[in-house]
Design a protein around this motif. Structure first.
Motif, PDB file in Angstrom:
ATOM      1  N   ALA A 129      20.965  17.659  11.434  1.00  0.00           N
ATOM      2  CA  ALA A 129      20.698  16.262  11.084  1.00  0.00           C
ATOM      3  C   ALA A 129      20.270  15.417  12.272  1.00  0.00           C
ATOM      4  CB  ALA A 129      21.942  15.646  10.449  1.00  0.00           C
ATOM      5  N   SER A 130      20.542  15.883  13.479  1.00  0.00           N
ATOM      6  CA  SER A 130      20.225  15.098  14.675  1.00  0.00           C
ATOM      7  C   SER A 130      19.001  15.673  15.385  1.00  0.00           C
ATOM      8  CB  SER A 130      21.433  15.036  15.606  1.00  0.00           C
ATOM      9  OG  SER A 130      21.967  16.327  15.825  1.00  0.00           O
ATOM     10  N   ASP A 131      18.567  14.993  16.433  1.00  0.00           N
ATOM     11  CA  ASP A 131      17.293  15.292  17.087  1.00  0.00           C
ATOM     12  C   ASP A 131      17.538  15.869  18.480  1.00  0.00           C
ATOM     13  OD1 ASP A 131      14.752  15.371  18.102  1.00  0.00           O
ATOM     14  OD2 ASP A 131      14.268  13.274  17.699  1.00  0.00           O
TER      15      ASP A 131
ATOM     16  N   GLU B  86      13.574  20.257   8.507  1.00  0.00           N
ATOM     17  CA  GLU B  86      12.959  20.006   7.213  1.00  0.00           C
ATOM     18  C   GLU B  86      12.098  18.756   7.320  1.00  0.00           C
ATOM     19  OE1 GLU B  86      13.613  21.554   3.800  1.00  0.00           O
ATOM     20  OE2 GLU B  86      13.726  23.102   5.344  1.00  0.00           O
TER      21      GLU B  86
ATOM     22  N   CYS C  13      12.627  16.025   6.134  1.00  0.00           N
ATOM     23  CA  CYS C  13      13.509  14.854   6.268  1.00  0.00           C
ATOM     24  C   CYS C  13      14.250  14.837   7.601  1.00  0.00           C
ATOM     25  CB  CYS C  13      14.523  14.837   5.125  1.00  0.00           C
ATOM     26  SG  CYS C  13      15.463  16.374   4.960  1.00  0.00           S
ATOM     27  N   SER C  14      14.016  15.837   8.443  1.00  0.00           N
ATOM     28  CA  SER C  14      14.756  15.934   9.714  1.00  0.00           C
ATOM     29  C   SER C  14      14.035  15.184  10.822  1.00  0.00           C
ATOM     30  CB  SER C  14      14.902  17.402  10.128  1.00  0.00           C
ATOM     31  OG  SER C  14      15.508  18.165   9.111  1.00  0.00           O
ATOM     32  N   PRO C  15      14.739  14.591  11.773  1.00  0.00           N
ATOM     33  CA  PRO C  15      16.191  14.382  11.756  1.00  0.00           C
ATOM     34  C   PRO C  15      16.545  13.163  10.921  1.00  0.00           C
ATOM     35  CG  PRO C  15      15.272  13.518  13.791  1.00  0.00           C
ATOM     36  CD  PRO C  15      14.121  14.105  13.026  1.00  0.00           C
ATOM     37  N   CYS C  16      17.574  13.271  10.115  1.00  0.00           N
ATOM     38  CA  CYS C  16      17.953  12.157   9.237  1.00  0.00           C
ATOM     39  C   CYS C  16      19.071  11.306   9.816  1.00  0.00           C
ATOM     40  CB  CYS C  16      18.369  12.697   7.876  1.00  0.00           C
ATOM     41  SG  CYS C  16      19.877  13.710   7.929  1.00  0.00           S
TER      42      CYS C  16
ATOM     43  N   LEU D 269      22.083  11.381   9.152  1.00  0.00           N
ATOM     44  CA  LEU D 269      23.112  11.084   8.164  1.00  0.00           C
ATOM     45  C   LEU D 269      24.392  11.847   8.498  1.00  0.00           C
ATOM     46  CD1 LEU D 269      20.975  11.303   4.890  1.00  0.00           C
ATOM     47  CD2 LEU D 269      21.686   9.242   6.116  1.00  0.00           C
TER      48      LEU D 269
ATOM     49  N   CYS E 230      24.785  15.553   4.311  1.00  0.00           N
ATOM     50  CA  CYS E 230      23.465  15.912   3.800  1.00  0.00           C
ATOM     51  C   CYS E 230      23.411  15.683   2.287  1.00  0.00           C
ATOM     52  CB  CYS E 230      23.145  17.368   4.132  1.00  0.00           C
ATOM     53  SG  CYS E 230      21.549  17.921   3.483  1.00  0.00           S
TER      54      CYS E 230
ATOM     55  N   HIS F 112      22.140  22.140   2.205  1.00  0.00           N
ATOM     56  CA  HIS F 112      21.939  21.709   3.592  1.00  0.00           C
ATOM     57  C   HIS F 112      20.846  22.561   4.261  1.00  0.00           C
ATOM     58  CE1 HIS F 112      22.597  19.739   7.259  1.00  0.00           C
ATOM     59  NE2 HIS F 112      23.873  20.016   7.492  1.00  0.00           N
TER      60      HIS F 112
ATOM     61  N   CYS G 284      18.275  22.417   6.394  1.00  0.00           N
ATOM     62  CA  CYS G 284      17.842  22.482   7.796  1.00  0.00           C
ATOM     63  C   CYS G 284      18.744  23.383   8.628  1.00  0.00           C
ATOM     64  CB  CYS G 284      17.749  21.081   8.410  1.00  0.00           C
ATOM     65  SG  CYS G 284      19.303  20.179   8.489  1.00  0.00           S
TER      66      CYS G 284
END
Length: 342
Positions: free
Chosen positions: A286-288, A307, A309-312, A314, A317, A322, A324
């Motif tokens: 979820a992070s970069d 994905e 939607c990454s990085p989201c 959040l 997920c 999940h 990614c």
């Protein structure tokens, strides 16, 4: 404003997340390099004080106040005035981190702001928005620029002897064999489940590591990690389980310093391990990793299959499975771990 000079005692108000404290450390070291005559007093959340004591130039540590109500602010004001400070560097971007130093009348106050003029800060750091997409060490490095310096990477820290000795006793009591390499797993993340590789896969990985490489495998984490650790242990009966057994950060520092490899989600211990000079294999979802990949003197390797939607960023997920993180398979992680252990 001109770079501050003549500072005897400088408060360094550190960030509120463990990983961010590590990523702020190079900026603290740069400030100490620029002003070696200045005593640094580190203010940070109480659980992170053992890490703050390791930072260059830090002679004293104090816990950060709550600073959520007028009573809190004036309590913090009294604390800061008693320290006889000449300046403060505020790493948190929140306005409330700068209120108590302003109320205390500290002459030099350095911090982030978007305002053209700021009552809170005498040396206001503007134009920082573009740096939010860069590695966090660069963003924190903007505060060191007020002293005419920038961070040098990597910064290597050393775990305190008491933490190392305690860690060795914990590991031996739980079945550690010193003739074998030690792989440490961090299967949790205090930020939220969206950062976590599935616990079952950590368990399968632990089993495969023992089976193919003949290493000892230990988990780390807080009491909150124990339910995840139980799932990991269900797949790896010989797992050395230390979640909740490291009563403070000093002991965690010791265990991480003993590791020949740390495999971790994007979380605070991942950053600590890198700063301690340990090889790290980091699993991102979820992070970069551009913003928060680990940095250290040893090799730091990142697995990241984003994905759309990454990085989201959040905490949980919203997508089934999940995707990614679930795309990262056990055998792939094992191959990288084998390579890093060589």
């Amino acid at each position: 404003p001109q770079a501050p000079t003549g500072l005897r005692r400088l408060l360094v108000r550190l960030p509120n997340w463990l990983g961010d404290v590590v990523m702020a450390a190079p900026a603290v070291a740069a400030i100490h390099r620029a002003r070696p005559e200045t005593q640094l007093i580190a203010q940070v959340k109480a659980p992170f004080m053992p890490l703050a004591r390791l930072l260059p130039g830090v002679v004293e540590t104090i816990p950060a106040g709550r600073d959520k109500s007028p009573r809190d602010y004036f309590r913090s004001r009294r604390t800061l005035k008693a320290l006889d400070l000449d300046g403060v560097v505020c790493f948190p971007r929140s306005t409330r981190a700068g209120v108590a130093p302003w109320l205390a009348g500290i002459p030099v106050r350095i911090g982030y702001t978007k305002a053209r003029k700021s009552r809170l800060f005498t040396h206001a750091v503007r134009g920082w928005s573009a740096y939010r997409s860069k590695h966090r060490t660069e963003w924190f490095g903007l505060l060191a620029k007020a002293f005419g310096v920038q961070p040098e990477l990597p910064l290597e820290l050393t775990a305190p002897d008491e933490g190392v000795e305690r860690a060795r006793r914990i590991l031996i009591n739980l079945g550690r064999r010193h003739e074998r390499p030690l792989v440490v797993l961090e299967p949790g993340a205090s930020y939220g489940a969206a950062k976590c590789w599935p616990a079952e896969r950590f368990g399968q990985l632990a089993h495969r590591l023992r089976e193919t490489l003949d290493v000892d495998v230990a988990t780390v984490g807080t009491d909150a990690t124990k339910p995840i650790e139980r799932i990991v242990a269900a797949h790896a009966p010989d797992l050395i389980r230390t979640a909740g057994r490291t009563s403070d950060l000093t002991h965690l520092l010791g265990i991480l310093s003993e590791a020949d490899l740390v495999i971790s989600n994007d979380t605070g211990p991942m950053h600590v391990a890198g700063a301690l000079g340990r090889p790290v294999l980091a699993l991102f979802g979820a992070s970069d990793p551009v913003v928060s990949s680990p940095i250290g003197a040893a090799e730091q390797r990142v697995l990241y299959d984003p994905e759309p939607c990454s990085p989201c960023f959040l905490r949980t997920c919203p997508l089934e499975g999940h995707p990614c993180l679930s795309k990262i398979g056990v055998e792939r992680v094992l191959r990288h771990a084998t390579d890093l252990l060589r």
